[in-house]
Design a protein around this motif. Sequence first.
Motif, short mmCIF file in Angstrom:
data_model
loop_
_atom_site.label_atom_id
_atom_site.label_comp_id
_atom_site.label_asym_id
_atom_site.label_seq_id
_atom_site.Cartn_x
_atom_site.Cartn_y
_atom_site.Cartn_z
N ALA A 213 0.83 -1.21 0.00
CA ALA A 213 0.00 0.00 0.00
C ALA A 213 0.86 1.26 0.00
O ALA A 213 0.58 2.22 -0.73
N GLU B 202 0.52 3.55 -3.11
CA GLU B 202 -0.33 4.70 -2.84
C GLU B 202 0.30 5.75 -1.93
O GLU B 202 -0.27 6.81 -1.71
N VAL C 199 -1.73 4.78 3.90
CA VAL C 199 -2.77 3.84 4.32
C VAL C 199 -3.82 4.58 5.13
O VAL C 199 -4.58 3.98 5.89
N TYR D 124 -11.85 3.50 -1.05
CA TYR D 124 -10.44 3.13 -0.91
C TYR D 124 -10.11 1.92 -1.77
O TYR D 124 -11.00 1.15 -2.16
N ARG E 40 -5.38 -0.87 0.41
CA ARG E 40 -5.43 0.00 1.59
C ARG E 40 -6.39 -0.57 2.64
O ARG E 40 -6.08 -0.57 3.84
#
Length: 296
Positions: free
Chosen positions: A54, A58, A61, A177, A181
């Motif tokens: 994650a 991204e 989290v 999401y 995540r």
Amino acid sequence: MRRLSTVELMLLTTIGLWSLNLTVSRYILTHGFQPLAYAAGRYGLAVVVIVALALTLERSVRIESRDLGLVAAAAALVYVNQIGFVYALEKSSASVLGLILGATPIFAALAGLVLRTESLPPRFWAGALLSFGGVALVALGSGGTLSGDLGGVLLGVLTAATWAGYSMLVVPLMRRYSATRISGTVLAVAWVPIALTAAPQLSDQDWGLGWEVWVLFLFATLGPLVLTNELWFRSLDRIGPARATLAANLQPFLASAIAVVLLSESLGPLELAGGVLIAAGIFAARRRGVSAPPSE
């Protein structure tokens, strides 16, 4: 011949790995790993892997404060689910637990009724009675009497029910999401009480289990836990939990067949009849369908 869609491939991969995981985890638990130590170690490693993914993909989290209640509720169900899972496998066989988990779609529909995301027709209740009657037959067949292996069977029912509830709870989170995540956050929160509960067994665990057990431990973590969480969440997002859990109808028989072949387990006539009743009940409940919660 029609080609399988992406979501069908994801579901088939998930179901195949889950089915194999029952046999793998049963082997691990009968070759030196204590149940709670196994759950804590497996989830601890999974959290490290998923959170790392994650953060790589991204850079965060983070979950909005408005969704923390859902995350906490989902994590609580995961905690209960894992306690039920490891002790059901310890007290019962992988083949019996596989049959009982076939009732998961019924529990998913009931969870949807409680959350007001499902509309259940009369036919559903007839199917539910058939499936629960099948669970009772599995209980009778696995222990000879209702008291013989009732603990393992009840823990199996608890495992199915909590997984169904968990699948329903994460649907709203999927709208905001990514699967990675959500997995990283929910599993991290769930791992804390799992580890605390497992502390006595972790301190007493003999870690010299042999390379075979550790290879299977890695497989059980990276495949049936890390990979399937990603695939399962993506499937839920596309088709909703009601239809996704119905696709799991194949799992009880596949899981039981794998356990019979690899672990030399056996299923008696009552257990087989129970499995057939569980499948028939799900088929009856499905014929007119139950409405899936909307996914975006």
